[in-house]
Each structure stands twice: as C-alpha cells, then as structure tokens.
Design a protein around this motif. Structure first.
Motif, PDB file in Angstrom:
ATOM      1  N   ASP A  50       0.822  -1.217   0.000  1.00  0.00           N
ATOM      2  CA  ASP A  50       0.000   0.000   0.000  1.00  0.00           C
ATOM      3  C   ASP A  50       0.853   1.263   0.000  1.00  0.00           C
ATOM      4  O   ASP A  50       0.427   2.313  -0.502  1.00  0.00           O
ATOM      5  CB  ASP A  50      -0.915   0.021   1.236  1.00  0.00           C
ATOM      6  N   ASP A  51       2.061   1.154   0.542  1.00  0.00           N
ATOM      7  CA  ASP A  51       2.938   2.325   0.609  1.00  0.00           C
ATOM      8  C   ASP A  51       3.408   2.789  -0.764  1.00  0.00           C
ATOM      9  O   ASP A  51       3.931   3.903  -0.887  1.00  0.00           O
ATOM     10  CB  ASP A  51       4.138   2.021   1.504  1.00  0.00           C
ATOM     11  N   LEU A  52       3.234   1.974  -1.770  1.00  0.00           N
ATOM     12  CA  LEU A  52       3.576   2.392  -3.132  1.00  0.00           C
ATOM     13  C   LEU A  52       2.718   3.565  -3.592  1.00  0.00           C
ATOM     14  O   LEU A  52       3.100   4.279  -4.534  1.00  0.00           O
ATOM     15  CB  LEU A  52       3.394   1.223  -4.108  1.00  0.00           C
ATOM     16  N   LEU A  53       1.590   3.775  -2.928  1.00  0.00           N
ATOM     17  CA  LEU A  53       0.684   4.857  -3.323  1.00  0.00           C
ATOM     18  C   LEU A  53       0.839   6.105  -2.458  1.00  0.00           C
ATOM     19  O   LEU A  53       0.143   7.096  -2.672  1.00  0.00           O
ATOM     20  CB  LEU A  53      -0.770   4.374  -3.251  1.00  0.00           C
ATOM     21  N   ARG A  54       1.765   6.064  -1.511  1.00  0.00           N
ATOM     22  CA  ARG A  54       1.974   7.232  -0.647  1.00  0.00           C
ATOM     23  C   ARG A  54       2.558   8.414  -1.429  1.00  0.00           C
ATOM     24  O   ARG A  54       3.335   8.232  -2.369  1.00  0.00           O
ATOM     25  CB  ARG A  54       2.909   6.877   0.514  1.00  0.00           C
TER      26      ARG A  54
ATOM     27  N   ILE B 174      10.354   3.291  -7.130  1.00  0.00           N
ATOM     28  CA  ILE B 174      10.764   2.825  -8.446  1.00  0.00           C
ATOM     29  C   ILE B 174      10.208   1.421  -8.642  1.00  0.00           C
ATOM     30  O   ILE B 174      10.233   0.589  -7.733  1.00  0.00           O
ATOM     31  CB  ILE B 174      12.307   2.810  -8.616  1.00  0.00           C
ATOM     32  N   LEU B 175       9.665   1.168  -9.833  1.00  0.00           N
ATOM     33  CA  LEU B 175       9.192  -0.155 -10.226  1.00  0.00           C
ATOM     34  C   LEU B 175       9.815  -0.489 -11.577  1.00  0.00           C
ATOM     35  O   LEU B 175      10.130   0.400 -12.369  1.00  0.00           O
ATOM     36  CB  LEU B 175       7.666  -0.184 -10.328  1.00  0.00           C
ATOM     37  N   CYS B 176       9.973  -1.771 -11.833  1.00  0.00           N
ATOM     38  CA  CYS B 176      10.621  -2.192 -13.078  1.00  0.00           C
ATOM     39  C   CYS B 176       9.612  -2.304 -14.215  1.00  0.00           C
ATOM     40  O   CYS B 176       8.467  -2.752 -14.013  1.00  0.00           O
ATOM     41  CB  CYS B 176      11.316  -3.540 -12.870  1.00  0.00           C
ATOM     42  N   ASP B 177      10.034  -1.920 -15.381  1.00  0.00           N
ATOM     43  CA  ASP B 177       9.245  -2.107 -16.605  1.00  0.00           C
ATOM     44  C   ASP B 177       8.974  -3.591 -16.795  1.00  0.00           C
ATOM     45  O   ASP B 177       9.894  -4.402 -16.839  1.00  0.00           O
ATOM     46  CB  ASP B 177      10.046  -1.549 -17.793  1.00  0.00           C
ATOM     47  N   TYR B 178       7.718  -3.973 -16.898  1.00  0.00           N
ATOM     48  CA  TYR B 178       7.409  -5.399 -17.016  1.00  0.00           C
ATOM     49  C   TYR B 178       7.593  -5.952 -18.417  1.00  0.00           C
ATOM     50  O   TYR B 178       7.272  -7.108 -18.682  1.00  0.00           O
ATOM     51  CB  TYR B 178       6.009  -5.735 -16.468  1.00  0.00           C
ATOM     52  N   ASN B 179       8.149  -5.146 -19.324  1.00  0.00           N
ATOM     53  CA  ASN B 179       8.497  -5.645 -20.655  1.00  0.00           C
ATOM     54  C   ASN B 179       9.991  -5.902 -20.812  1.00  0.00           C
ATOM     55  O   ASN B 179      10.441  -6.265 -21.895  1.00  0.00           O
ATOM     56  CB  ASN B 179       8.043  -4.650 -21.728  1.00  0.00           C
ATOM     57  N   THR B 180      10.758  -5.694 -19.732  1.00  0.00           N
ATOM     58  CA  THR B 180      12.213  -5.878 -19.849  1.00  0.00           C
ATOM     59  C   THR B 180      12.705  -6.928 -18.866  1.00  0.00           C
ATOM     60  O   THR B 180      12.769  -8.102 -19.192  1.00  0.00           O
ATOM     61  CB  THR B 180      12.959  -4.545 -19.645  1.00  0.00           C
TER      62      THR B 180
ATOM     63  N   LYS C   8       8.300  -8.279 -14.773  1.00  0.00           N
ATOM     64  CA  LYS C   8       7.214  -9.224 -15.026  1.00  0.00           C
ATOM     65  C   LYS C   8       6.608  -9.700 -13.701  1.00  0.00           C
ATOM     66  O   LYS C   8       5.384  -9.801 -13.545  1.00  0.00           O
ATOM     67  CB  LYS C   8       7.737 -10.410 -15.841  1.00  0.00           C
ATOM     68  N   MET C   9       7.493  -9.967 -12.723  1.00  0.00           N
ATOM     69  CA  MET C   9       7.005 -10.414 -11.425  1.00  0.00           C
ATOM     70  C   MET C   9       6.303  -9.293 -10.670  1.00  0.00           C
ATOM     71  O   MET C   9       5.297  -9.519  -9.988  1.00  0.00           O
ATOM     72  CB  MET C   9       8.166 -10.978 -10.595  1.00  0.00           C
ATOM     73  N   THR C  10       6.819  -8.057 -10.776  1.00  0.00           N
ATOM     74  CA  THR C  10       6.163  -6.922 -10.127  1.00  0.00           C
ATOM     75  C   THR C  10       4.724  -6.770 -10.608  1.00  0.00           C
ATOM     76  O   THR C  10       3.808  -6.526  -9.815  1.00  0.00           O
ATOM     77  CB  THR C  10       6.950  -5.623 -10.384  1.00  0.00           C
ATOM     78  N   LYS C  11       4.532  -6.928 -11.894  1.00  0.00           N
ATOM     79  CA  LYS C  11       3.175  -6.855 -12.461  1.00  0.00           C
ATOM     80  C   LYS C  11       2.282  -7.919 -11.826  1.00  0.00           C
ATOM     81  O   LYS C  11       1.143  -7.643 -11.428  1.00  0.00           O
ATOM     82  CB  LYS C  11       3.236  -7.030 -13.977  1.00  0.00           C
ATOM     83  N   THR C  12       2.799  -9.126 -11.698  1.00  0.00           N
ATOM     84  CA  THR C  12       2.029 -10.217 -11.088  1.00  0.00           C
ATOM     85  C   THR C  12       1.695  -9.904  -9.633  1.00  0.00           C
ATOM     86  O   THR C  12       0.558 -10.074  -9.186  1.00  0.00           O
ATOM     87  CB  THR C  12       2.823 -11.532 -11.163  1.00  0.00           C
ATOM     88  N   VAL C  13       2.715  -9.433  -8.893  1.00  0.00           N
ATOM     89  CA  VAL C  13       2.525  -9.132  -7.470  1.00  0.00           C
ATOM     90  C   VAL C  13       1.436  -8.076  -7.277  1.00  0.00           C
ATOM     91  O   VAL C  13       0.532  -8.237  -6.444  1.00  0.00           O
ATOM     92  CB  VAL C  13       3.849  -8.645  -6.831  1.00  0.00           C
ATOM     93  N   LEU C  14       1.516  -6.994  -8.020  1.00  0.00           N
ATOM     94  CA  LEU C  14       0.576  -5.891  -7.829  1.00  0.00           C
ATOM     95  C   LEU C  14      -0.829  -6.263  -8.269  1.00  0.00           C
ATOM     96  O   LEU C  14      -1.820  -5.853  -7.638  1.00  0.00           O
ATOM     97  CB  LEU C  14       1.065  -4.648  -8.574  1.00  0.00           C
TER      98      LEU C  14
ATOM     99  N   LEU D  64      -2.313  -1.849  -9.803  1.00  0.00           N
ATOM    100  CA  LEU D  64      -1.122  -1.889 -10.660  1.00  0.00           C
ATOM    101  C   LEU D  64      -0.919  -0.550 -11.360  1.00  0.00           C
ATOM    102  O   LEU D  64       0.181   0.024 -11.340  1.00  0.00           O
ATOM    103  CB  LEU D  64      -1.273  -3.007 -11.695  1.00  0.00           C
ATOM    104  N   THR D  65      -1.968  -0.039 -11.977  1.00  0.00           N
ATOM    105  CA  THR D  65      -1.880   1.222 -12.714  1.00  0.00           C
ATOM    106  C   THR D  65      -1.519   2.377 -11.793  1.00  0.00           C
ATOM    107  O   THR D  65      -0.645   3.202 -12.110  1.00  0.00           O
ATOM    108  CB  THR D  65      -3.218   1.518 -13.410  1.00  0.00           C
TER     109      THR D  65
END
Length: 254
Positions: free
Chosen positions: A121-125, A131-137, A142-148, A157-158
C-alpha cells in the motif's frame, strides 16, 4: 541499439579469441540477478573442464532478443520460468532444461526503514519516492506486475506505476537508484540483498507468498550450441551438490 552494439562487440571479441585458442568455448546468456553465482561456478569450471566461458548479462527479455538475433550461444538462464514458457515456440531451446534455484520478489527500502514502510500500500503514498521495473524488460518487472495484480488488481497496478518517480529496466538498475537515494522504496528480487554491500544499505520487507510466489529459475541448453556436451556439463554442475551450495550462498536456495 546500445544493447545490440554492446552484445555484438562482446560476441566478436569472444569469437575472435576462439580463433587463437585451443580451448573450447561456451557462451552463457545470464539474467543479471544470477550473474554472481554463475560467475563463481564458471571460474571453477574453467579450470576443471579446461574451457573458456563467456557470460553476457542483461534483462531476460533483452537477452533472448540477443540470442534470437545472433543465433549463437550455448545456455540461456532466465530470471524465471515464464520466459521459457513465453519463448519456447520460437524454436531456440532444446528440451534439456533444469531448475537451478528460485527467487521471490520483496520490498526494498533504505537501511533501518526510515519511512516506516510496511506493505505494498505504501507504493501509493505521496510522501515517498518509488521505483518499479518495466514489465516488458527485466524478470523482476514481469514479477512486479504479477505481485501488484495479485494484491489489488489492475487498478492498483496502474496507480502504483503512475505514482513511481522512476521506471527501472532490471534488478541492478533498481538497486542502483535506491542506493543513490533517488528513491525510497522499490520492489526487487530478494536474492539481490546478497550482492556487494547491499545488506549494509537496504532493509528487505517480505511480501506474502500469496501475492509474491516463489519463482523457479531455469537453465536451458540452446539449439545453437556448438559444444552441447560441455553446456550440459555446466548445467549439471549448477544442480549438483557443489553448485547448490553456491546458489544457496547467493540466496537462490534455502
């Protein structure tokens, strides 16, 4: 363009050196997260097998694009199994594949957690930078996208990506931003805490496995291999007792 040029230069150096050397050579495409244990294993096998081992590192998707373009190389080690599943129909992999360890995503913050970060939840503070990784690289993207998505669906996610001040390309890039105090919070592979002085710089906050499942790391023999028996020997060593001890040291096995 820069990535392709870098890879081409490395490849030309490797191929030209083989013209003057009697030793056989193996080229490994290795995801950034796994580079340290694979380098240590390669140093052992260079002597024991009397061969040259060249490692080219990068994000898993970029590495696949490189081997696809060059059509050379012996082993592909991706950050997670899904890259094998995604690319298997491209025709570059043999059926010789072994699981060499696993990795899991976690929250990374500065040592001591000065901003009292405790959950995704702190990602929205608004009072911290993320910083998050591009899920196309990179595989961590790719895992961050799955986690969120597992945690809060596509809407979360958005929002998390829109709130990030940086979008990284791979695990190394993410930790570099955190270490240089450009950001306060990141999601990265838990095993990267063993790299360099990261234990002195970062605190890791676990993410529940229902959101961040452990992901197996595959090593696959490529159809382009000119020394398939040697390449198999390297993969077999990684999953041997000696290899497992090295993988464990770097956080890829319990």
């Amino acid at each position: 363009m820069i990535l392709k040029l870098k890879f081409f230069m490395l490849l030309m150096i490797a191929l030209s050196s083989s013209l003057y050397a009697s030793k056989k050579q193996v080229l490994i495409y290795c995801g950034i997260t796994m580079v340290n244990p694979i380098k240590e294993i390669s140093d052992i096998l260079k002597d024991e097998l009397d061969i040259d081992i060249v490692i080219t590192q990068g994000g898993s998707a970029n590495l696949f694009n490189s081997l696809k373009t060059s059509k050379v190389g012996d082993i592909y080690i991706a950050g997670e199994q899904r890259y094998i599943d995604d690319y298997i129909n491209e025709g570059f992999f043999t059926d010789y594949i072994k699981e060499i360890g696993y990795n899991q995503a976690a929250i990374f913050v500065h040592k001591g957690n000065p901003y009292n970060i405790s959950s995704l939840d702190d990602l929205l503070r608004d009072d911290i930078s993320t910083i998050l990784c591009d899920y196309n690289t990179g595989s961590i993207g790719k895992m961050t996208k799955t986690v969120l998505e597992n945690y809060g669906g596509e809407s979360f996610l958005t929002k998390a990506y829109l709130n990030s001040v940086e979008i990284g390309t791979d695990s190394r890039n993410i930790n570099a931003s955190l270490s240089r105090n450009r950001v306060d919070m990141a999601i990265n592979w838990k095993s990267t805490i063993t790299f360099g002085n990261h234990k002195d710089l970062f605190t890791v906050i676990d993410i529940d496995e229902q959101y961040a499942p452990k992901m197996t790391i595959p090593a696959v023999l490529l159809k382009s291999s000119e020394n398939p028996e040697l390449a198999r020997s390297i993969i077999d060593f990684i999953v041997s007792d000696r290899g497992k001890e090295i993988m464990k040291k770097y956080g890829f096995l319990e």
